[in-house]
Motif scaffolding. Structure first.
Motif, short mmCIF file in Angstrom:
data_model
loop_
_atom_site.label_atom_id
_atom_site.label_comp_id
_atom_site.label_asym_id
_atom_site.label_seq_id
_atom_site.Cartn_x
_atom_site.Cartn_y
_atom_site.Cartn_z
N PRO A 54 0.82 -1.22 0.00
CA PRO A 54 0.00 0.00 0.00
C PRO A 54 0.85 1.27 0.00
N ASP A 55 0.32 2.31 -0.64
CA ASP A 55 0.93 3.63 -0.53
C ASP A 55 0.60 4.22 0.84
N GLY A 56 1.21 5.35 1.16
CA GLY A 56 0.90 6.02 2.43
C GLY A 56 1.63 5.37 3.59
N GLY A 57 1.15 5.65 4.80
CA GLY A 57 1.78 5.10 5.98
C GLY A 57 3.18 5.63 6.21
N LEU A 58 4.00 4.84 6.89
CA LEU A 58 5.37 5.23 7.18
C LEU A 58 6.27 4.86 6.02
N ASN A 59 7.42 5.56 5.92
CA ASN A 59 8.34 5.14 4.88
C ASN A 59 9.00 3.82 5.29
N GLN A 60 9.47 3.10 4.27
CA GLN A 60 9.94 1.73 4.48
C GLN A 60 11.12 1.66 5.46
N THR A 61 12.02 2.64 5.35
CA THR A 61 13.19 2.64 6.23
C THR A 61 12.79 2.75 7.69
N GLU A 62 11.80 3.59 7.96
CA GLU A 62 11.36 3.78 9.34
C GLU A 62 10.71 2.51 9.89
N ILE A 63 9.93 1.82 9.06
CA ILE A 63 9.32 0.56 9.50
C ILE A 63 10.39 -0.46 9.82
N ARG A 64 11.36 -0.60 8.93
CA ARG A 64 12.42 -1.60 9.15
C ARG A 64 13.22 -1.29 10.40
N ALA A 65 13.52 -0.01 10.61
CA ALA A 65 14.27 0.37 11.81
C ALA A 65 13.48 0.03 13.07
N PRO A 90 19.19 33.25 3.36
CA PRO A 90 18.21 34.32 3.56
C PRO A 90 18.11 34.69 5.03
N PRO A 91 17.90 35.94 5.36
CA PRO A 91 17.80 36.32 6.77
C PRO A 91 16.56 35.69 7.42
N ARG A 92 16.76 35.21 8.63
CA ARG A 92 15.65 34.61 9.37
C ARG A 92 14.96 35.67 10.20
N ARG A 93 13.65 35.65 10.20
CA ARG A 93 12.88 36.54 11.06
C ARG A 93 12.13 35.67 12.06
N GLY A 94 12.23 36.02 13.33
CA GLY A 94 11.60 35.20 14.35
C GLY A 94 12.55 34.18 14.93
N PRO A 95 12.08 33.33 15.82
CA PRO A 95 12.95 32.38 16.51
C PRO A 95 13.43 31.26 15.60
N MET A 96 14.48 30.56 16.04
CA MET A 96 14.93 29.36 15.35
C MET A 96 13.96 28.22 15.63
N GLN A 97 13.65 27.47 14.59
CA GLN A 97 12.79 26.29 14.70
C GLN A 97 13.67 25.07 14.45
N LEU A 98 14.04 24.38 15.52
CA LEU A 98 14.96 23.25 15.42
C LEU A 98 14.19 21.94 15.47
N SER A 99 14.45 21.09 14.51
CA SER A 99 13.86 19.75 14.52
C SER A 99 14.52 18.92 15.62
N VAL A 100 13.72 18.22 16.39
CA VAL A 100 14.22 17.32 17.43
C VAL A 100 14.42 15.95 16.79
N GLY A 101 15.66 15.48 16.73
CA GLY A 101 16.00 14.31 15.94
C GLY A 101 15.57 12.99 16.53
N SER A 102 15.29 12.03 15.62
CA SER A 102 14.97 10.66 16.01
C SER A 102 15.94 9.65 15.41
N GLY A 103 16.95 10.13 14.68
CA GLY A 103 17.93 9.22 14.10
C GLY A 103 17.80 9.10 12.60
N GLY A 104 18.89 8.76 11.96
CA GLY A 104 18.98 8.78 10.50
C GLY A 104 18.14 7.75 9.78
N GLN A 105 17.64 6.73 10.48
CA GLN A 105 16.75 5.77 9.84
C GLN A 105 15.29 6.23 9.89
N THR A 106 15.06 7.41 10.42
CA THR A 106 13.74 8.02 10.40
C THR A 106 13.81 9.28 9.53
#
Length: 331
Positions: free
Chosen positions: A125-136, A285-301
């Motif tokens: 099926p299409d959709g859902g999680l990507n294959q790498t994330e499921i395998r991890a 490009p100049p940033r306006r407003g606060p930094m938005q940092l992604s909170v990591g879950s690891g390279g297989q996600t």
């Protein structure tokens, strides 16, 4: 040193000597362990890890455990029981619901067909999680359950709500992030498995390879952990920061950290130390407003850990104060 792994000129010269030092540190961790500590290995069947496992078997005896769930999904079910992949199927359903993903669950029977991907099998099926994330997640959950099972069979008792665990190995942004974060979820731990920057090889990019930890595993809201590093290049001393999930499974929503620092004081860079725009040949490009940092879950996600880098004038104390005050939000 093939094209897949030797991704930048400094990788082998920087990471290989560090790996030799890390192997010595791992032996020291084993040699100085207390009698109420155990160790669990995720084997790679390479020469250096096998040497470490043999060393640990002598030092720990029954308290040295090695994964029994390597190989295919069928191999994992043989060890963990026929309900294992049904559980992974249910985890996907929970992920689709909690994370608002398009429906597309890969069933337990489909997961048994090792090596199959959506690109190679149009019936998936299409959709859902990507294959790498499921395998991890399959691997992480299998390791977590196998650790619990082996510990029980050997009479090694501990409480998932109180146990303290540390992960070491490699590498920092990929396996050394994905699996400790997910294994803690699979085991039902209250406290994250701590990841030590000084016991992992950050070989994915030259910036982290040339950095040293200043703050490690600093607790934040929702079991998120904050890290600060010191980095020096031809422009002088600067500081880096990352946020990582402490405990997260595929069924859990991701987070971001919102940091109130103006563009003149800090910006987001990639593993090479440049703003993402530089990679496509344009000025940042100049940033306006606060930094938005992604909170990591690891390279297989699909969820990376953003890297915040200070500019010339911001002190460690000012940087740390802004990070302490970061707002943690679900995404």
């Amino acid at each position: 040193m093939d094209r897949k792994w030797n991704q930048f000129a400094e990788r082998i010269p920087l990471s290989y000597p560090l790996e030799q030092e890390l192997q010595r540190r791992y032996q020291h961790v084993i040699d100085t362990a207390d009698d109420d500590e155990a160790i669990y290995f995720l084997p790679t069947h390479l020469a250096a890890p096998d040497e470490i496992i043999k060393h640990a078997n002598v030092r720990f005896g029954e308290r040295s455990m090695v994964s029994r769930v390597e190989g295919t999904s069928l191999d994992k079910e043989r060890v963990l029981g026929t309900g294992f992949l049904e559980g992974v199927e249910e985890d996907q359903r929970e992920a689709v619901s909690n994370r608002g993903l398009p429906d597309g669950v890969v069933t337990a029977q489909e997961l048994l067909r090792g090596g199959v991907s959506r690109s190679s099998d149009p019936s998936l099926p299409d959709g859902g999680l990507n294959q790498t994330e499921i395998r991890a997640w399959i691997s992480a959950k299998a390791w977590g359950l196998d650790l619990l099972s082996q510990a029980k069979n050997r009479g090694l008792t501990f409480g998932p709500r109180t146990v303290k665990m540390e992960a070491f190995g490699g590498d920092w942004s990929y396996c050394g992030a994905t699996y400790p974060i997910a294994i803690g979820r699979a085991m039902g731990l209250r406290n994250p498995i701590e990841r030590r920057f000084d016991l992992m090889n950050p070989s994915e990019g030259p910036v982290l390879l040339q950095s040293e930890a200043v703050d490690q595993n600093i607790p934040m809201k929702d079991n998120i952990r904050r890290f600060i590093y010191e980095y020096r290049d031809s422009h002088g001393l600067r500081y880096l920061a990352q946020f990582f999930e402490g405990i997260r499974g595929i069924m859990d929503r991701a987070h971001k950290a919102v940091v109130e620092l103006p563009h003149k004081d800090a910006h987001i860079v990639n593993l090479w130390g440049f703003p993402a725009s530089r990679a496509i040949g344009i000025d940042e490009p100049p940033r306006r407003g606060p930094m938005q940092l992604s909170v990591g879950s690891g390279g297989q996600t699909p969820i990376p850990a953003s890297i915040a880098m200070t500019r010339d004038e911001l002190s460690l104390e000012e940087f740390r104060a802004a990070l302490v005050s970061a707002q943690i939000r679900l995404v």
